[in-house]
Write an enzyme that holds these catalytic residues in place. Sequence first.
Site, mmCIF file in Angstrom:
data_model
loop_
_atom_site.group_PDB
_atom_site.id
_atom_site.type_symbol
_atom_site.label_atom_id
_atom_site.label_comp_id
_atom_site.label_asym_id
_atom_site.label_seq_id
_atom_site.Cartn_x
_atom_site.Cartn_y
_atom_site.Cartn_z
ATOM 1 N N HIS A 1 37.382 32.148 45.874
ATOM 2 C CA HIS A 1 38.525 31.716 45.088
ATOM 3 C C HIS A 1 39.657 31.285 46.017
ATOM 4 C CE1 HIS A 1 39.351 36.187 45.384
ATOM 5 N NE2 HIS A 1 40.434 35.674 45.913
HETATM 6 P P1 TYD Z 1 38.086 39.512 42.319
HETATM 7 O O1 TYD Z 1 39.395 38.961 42.760
HETATM 8 O O2 TYD Z 1 37.200 38.632 41.492
HETATM 9 O O3 TYD Z 1 37.255 40.062 43.559
HETATM 10 P P2 TYD Z 1 36.954 39.309 44.951
HETATM 11 O O4 TYD Z 1 37.866 39.928 45.936
HETATM 12 O O5 TYD Z 1 35.540 39.480 45.303
HETATM 13 O O6 TYD Z 1 37.296 37.887 44.704
HETATM 14 O O7 TYD Z 1 38.393 40.815 41.498
HETATM 15 C C1 TYD Z 1 37.379 41.596 40.870
HETATM 16 C C2 TYD Z 1 37.948 42.253 39.628
HETATM 17 O O8 TYD Z 1 39.031 43.138 39.948
HETATM 18 C C3 TYD Z 1 38.499 41.245 38.633
HETATM 19 O O9 TYD Z 1 38.133 41.704 37.336
HETATM 20 C C4 TYD Z 1 39.986 41.360 38.776
HETATM 21 C C5 TYD Z 1 40.207 42.789 39.217
HETATM 22 N N1 TYD Z 1 41.377 42.987 40.103
HETATM 23 C C6 TYD Z 1 42.487 43.673 39.635
HETATM 24 O O10 TYD Z 1 42.531 44.131 38.472
HETATM 25 N N2 TYD Z 1 43.552 43.850 40.481
HETATM 26 C C7 TYD Z 1 43.561 43.369 41.745
HETATM 27 O O11 TYD Z 1 44.561 43.555 42.489
HETATM 28 C C8 TYD Z 1 42.411 42.622 42.210
HETATM 29 C C9 TYD Z 1 42.365 42.045 43.604
HETATM 30 C C10 TYD Z 1 41.347 42.471 41.362
#
Ligand code: TYD
Length: 141
Positions: A54
Amino acid sequence: MGSRLERCRLIELPSKPDARGNLSFIEGGIHIPFDIQRVYYLYDVPSGISRGAHGHRQLEQFILAMSGSFTITLDDGIDKKTFELNKPNVGLYIPAMLWRDLNEFSSNAVCMVLASRKYEEEDYFRDYDAFVDYAHAGREK
Ligand code: TYD
């Protein structure tokens, strides 16, 4: 001002070694170029799994391997740069508007992320083509 990829950099944190072990510290706005609004971390990442995939419109981050190692590939929509993080006192500063992929997590890896903003789903680009379109439109302004 250079390109966003040129603004990414590894930052070595202060360390206080003594016979009891090492201590490192991070003060927002001093050791990293933003105030810290949020901390989150990834751990128990299965072998072969990729995370990230992302970009962020406004969020700045500082990422550290608190334990183990992993790689981060940053992409501004044209060029890419890959960093390996494997020390708890050297982290990667990532400005806004870069796509990131995290790969090659070692079995004991803990990836700690310091973030400049609270969690806001609307700050995310989760679609690579939309990210590239927006990044290129910004360049033409
Ligand atoms: P995501 O950003 O998709 O993970 P990655 O780091 O692999 O890109 O986040 C995974 C899940 O966690 C998503 O449902 C959003 C949630 N999340 C929060 O609720 N708070 C946060 O600070 C973060 C980073 C993620």
